[in-house]
Design a protein around this motif. Sequence first.
Motif, PDB file in Angstrom:
ATOM      1  N   LYS A 275      12.978  14.880  -1.620  1.00  0.00           N
ATOM      2  CA  LYS A 275      11.998  14.250  -0.724  1.00  0.00           C
ATOM      3  C   LYS A 275      11.377  13.086  -1.473  1.00  0.00           C
ATOM      4  N   LEU A 276      11.484  11.898  -0.897  1.00  0.00           N
ATOM      5  CA  LEU A 276      10.906  10.692  -1.476  1.00  0.00           C
ATOM      6  C   LEU A 276       9.811  10.195  -0.552  1.00  0.00           C
ATOM      7  N   ASP A 277       8.599  10.039  -1.073  1.00  0.00           N
ATOM      8  CA  ASP A 277       7.470   9.539  -0.287  1.00  0.00           C
ATOM      9  C   ASP A 277       7.261   8.055  -0.562  1.00  0.00           C
ATOM     10  N   PHE A 278       7.097   7.294   0.520  1.00  0.00           N
ATOM     11  CA  PHE A 278       6.824   5.859   0.433  1.00  0.00           C
ATOM     12  C   PHE A 278       5.567   5.548   1.237  1.00  0.00           C
ATOM     13  N   LYS A 279       4.921   4.435   0.888  1.00  0.00           N
ATOM     14  CA  LYS A 279       3.868   3.907   1.751  1.00  0.00           C
ATOM     15  C   LYS A 279       4.225   2.475   2.127  1.00  0.00           C
ATOM     16  N   GLU A 280       4.137   2.199   3.420  1.00  0.00           N
ATOM     17  CA  GLU A 280       4.499   0.884   3.934  1.00  0.00           C
ATOM     18  C   GLU A 280       3.286  -0.035   3.953  1.00  0.00           C
ATOM     19  N   HIS A 281       3.424  -1.204   3.364  1.00  0.00           N
ATOM     20  CA  HIS A 281       2.337  -2.187   3.382  1.00  0.00           C
ATOM     21  C   HIS A 281       2.175  -2.714   4.808  1.00  0.00           C
ATOM     22  N   PRO A 282       0.946  -2.704   5.360  1.00  0.00           N
ATOM     23  CA  PRO A 282       0.778  -3.084   6.776  1.00  0.00           C
ATOM     24  C   PRO A 282       1.075  -4.548   7.061  1.00  0.00           C
ATOM     25  N   LEU A 283       0.997  -5.428   6.062  1.00  0.00           N
ATOM     26  CA  LEU A 283       1.234  -6.851   6.294  1.00  0.00           C
ATOM     27  C   LEU A 283       2.667  -7.264   5.985  1.00  0.00           C
ATOM     28  N   THR A 284       3.179  -6.795   4.859  1.00  0.00           N
ATOM     29  CA  THR A 284       4.507  -7.232   4.428  1.00  0.00           C
ATOM     30  C   THR A 284       5.619  -6.279   4.852  1.00  0.00           C
ATOM     31  N   GLY A 285       5.247  -5.006   5.143  1.00  0.00           N
ATOM     32  CA  GLY A 285       6.257  -4.010   5.478  1.00  0.00           C
ATOM     33  C   GLY A 285       6.979  -3.456   4.271  1.00  0.00           C
ATOM     34  N   GLN A 286       6.657  -3.946   3.070  1.00  0.00           N
ATOM     35  CA  GLN A 286       7.312  -3.433   1.866  1.00  0.00           C
ATOM     36  C   GLN A 286       6.993  -1.960   1.674  1.00  0.00           C
ATOM     37  N   ARG A 287       7.987  -1.199   1.269  1.00  0.00           N
ATOM     38  CA  ARG A 287       7.802   0.231   1.028  1.00  0.00           C
ATOM     39  C   ARG A 287       7.675   0.480  -0.472  1.00  0.00           C
ATOM     40  N   PHE A 288       6.564   1.102  -0.859  1.00  0.00           N
ATOM     41  CA  PHE A 288       6.309   1.453  -2.250  1.00  0.00           C
ATOM     42  C   PHE A 288       6.579   2.938  -2.452  1.00  0.00           C
ATOM     43  N   LEU A 289       7.324   3.263  -3.480  1.00  0.00           N
ATOM     44  CA  LEU A 289       7.643   4.657  -3.790  1.00  0.00           C
ATOM     45  C   LEU A 289       6.434   5.320  -4.452  1.00  0.00           C
ATOM     46  N   LEU A 290       5.960   6.424  -3.855  1.00  0.00           N
ATOM     47  CA  LEU A 290       4.797   7.133  -4.382  1.00  0.00           C
ATOM     48  C   LEU A 290       5.194   8.315  -5.259  1.00  0.00           C
ATOM     49  N   GLU A 291       6.133   9.125  -4.810  1.00  0.00           N
ATOM     50  CA  GLU A 291       6.565  10.271  -5.607  1.00  0.00           C
ATOM     51  C   GLU A 291       7.909  10.774  -5.113  1.00  0.00           C
ATOM     52  N   VAL A 292       8.538  11.601  -5.970  1.00  0.00           N
ATOM     53  CA  VAL A 292       9.823  12.219  -5.657  1.00  0.00           C
ATOM     54  C   VAL A 292       9.697  13.712  -5.901  1.00  0.00           C
ATOM     55  N   ASN A 293      10.045  14.514  -4.904  1.00  0.00           N
ATOM     56  CA  ASN A 293       9.964  15.975  -5.026  1.00  0.00           C
ATOM     57  C   ASN A 293      11.346  16.587  -4.845  1.00  0.00           C
ATOM     58  N   PRO A 294      11.938  17.163  -5.898  1.00  0.00           N
ATOM     59  CA  PRO A 294      13.277  17.756  -5.789  1.00  0.00           C
ATOM     60  C   PRO A 294      13.215  19.251  -5.461  1.00  0.00           C
ATOM     61  N   ARG A 295      12.614  19.591  -4.319  1.00  0.00           N
ATOM     62  CA  ARG A 295      12.432  21.009  -3.952  1.00  0.00           C
ATOM     63  C   ARG A 295      12.335  21.132  -2.434  1.00  0.00           C
TER      64      ARG A 295
END
Length: 413
Positions: A275-295
């Motif tokens: 499971k990879l969590d991202f947050k999308e920037h509201p202006l640019t739409g760029q997705r930033f990786l927040l964390e990775v959960n291998p479970r």
Amino acid sequence: MASRRPACVIGDLNLVRCLARVGVPVTLASWRAEHTNGLSRHCAARLRLPDPTHDPEGAVATLLAHALGCASRPVLFYTGDPDLLLVSRARHRLARAYDFVIAEGALVEALVDKVRFHALAERLGLPTPPTLPLPPGSDRAAAIAAWAHYPCVLKPACRRIGWEGSPLLRAYGRPAKVIGIADPAEWRPLLPHVAAHREPLLLQAAIPGDETRIVSYHAYFTVAGEAVAEFTGRKVRTFPREWGHSTCVEITDHRDLRALGRAIATRLGLRGVVKLDFKEHPLTGQRFLLEVNPRFNLWHWPAAVAGVNLPALVYRDLTGAAMPAPRPLRRGVRWLSFLDDLNAFRDYRRSGDLTLPAWLASLARCRAWEGFAWDDPLPAAVAFGRFVLRTGRRLLQRKAPPLPIRDAMATPR
């Protein structure tokens, strides 16, 4: 399903019900004393584990003893970080008695520890937000004074150690996974507690936008590195509203997010469920990786309802059964934790962003519930009864605190 080998689930009903959908007999192993999950009709047996954080040897011994009593070799599943670390660190001993799939040991350690993950992400050039580790014993005040990225969040390197109930979190004034800092002036009451906190911390730039901009990629990668099945999701509500735990989530199917998640998972060399969590920037739409959960996690239950049952696919793969033809994914299936979401509703209503009719309408849209199912109501009924008794006692004592964030059926997010 041809094979009926048993499964041992260290976790919760979300995972149990995924396996029950395909007729797998499940033993539910738990180290949480108050859980009502074992009352589910889908649990063939219950296994009480020692706490894997404080007694890992006892937990491993209990699991091995259980496997010896099984008629055939069981398949092992795990959910929270303590369960993941237990299986990873004892993988060679557990592999003598169980079949399971898990990421490589050093990678597991790096993904669970946010300081190590930051170093790994920098080395691989992953799209993470600006981040600054704050190790214990360092001059944290000086590092914070030089920090220029606001707003930002302060995180524990490992959530399972020294965070909940810490003087630092109490000084923040509300329970949360992270501490939000809007500007440098907000550090003033927190700095003494930051300096005194004994565990590693991490400072990270906050990506603009609310929690509904947090999206996730989920997949099962075989030991050969093949992505057998994938889906995506988004958060609908959290409590607390900012940087809180998920209380309502929705299954989605975004092709570009799947491509991004698959590319990062492949670069990391992940195996098993991810499971990879991202947050999308509201202006640019760029997705930033927040964390990775291998479970395994709560998302697998609504995804199974939506047609992509990752735990069942893992079970088939590990038992040598033929993989089924891919099924179309039903977008929009929602999972909800009622008591937690009731807290979230109160939070959103205070800010004028959610009315009672709108919240009730959103409940009607949910097809997967934390702890509750119409064909398996007993665990939720007992948990709700305990909640009513606890709340009644508190009201009688004239304390009347807010509803608890987690009830007796808490699930790793």
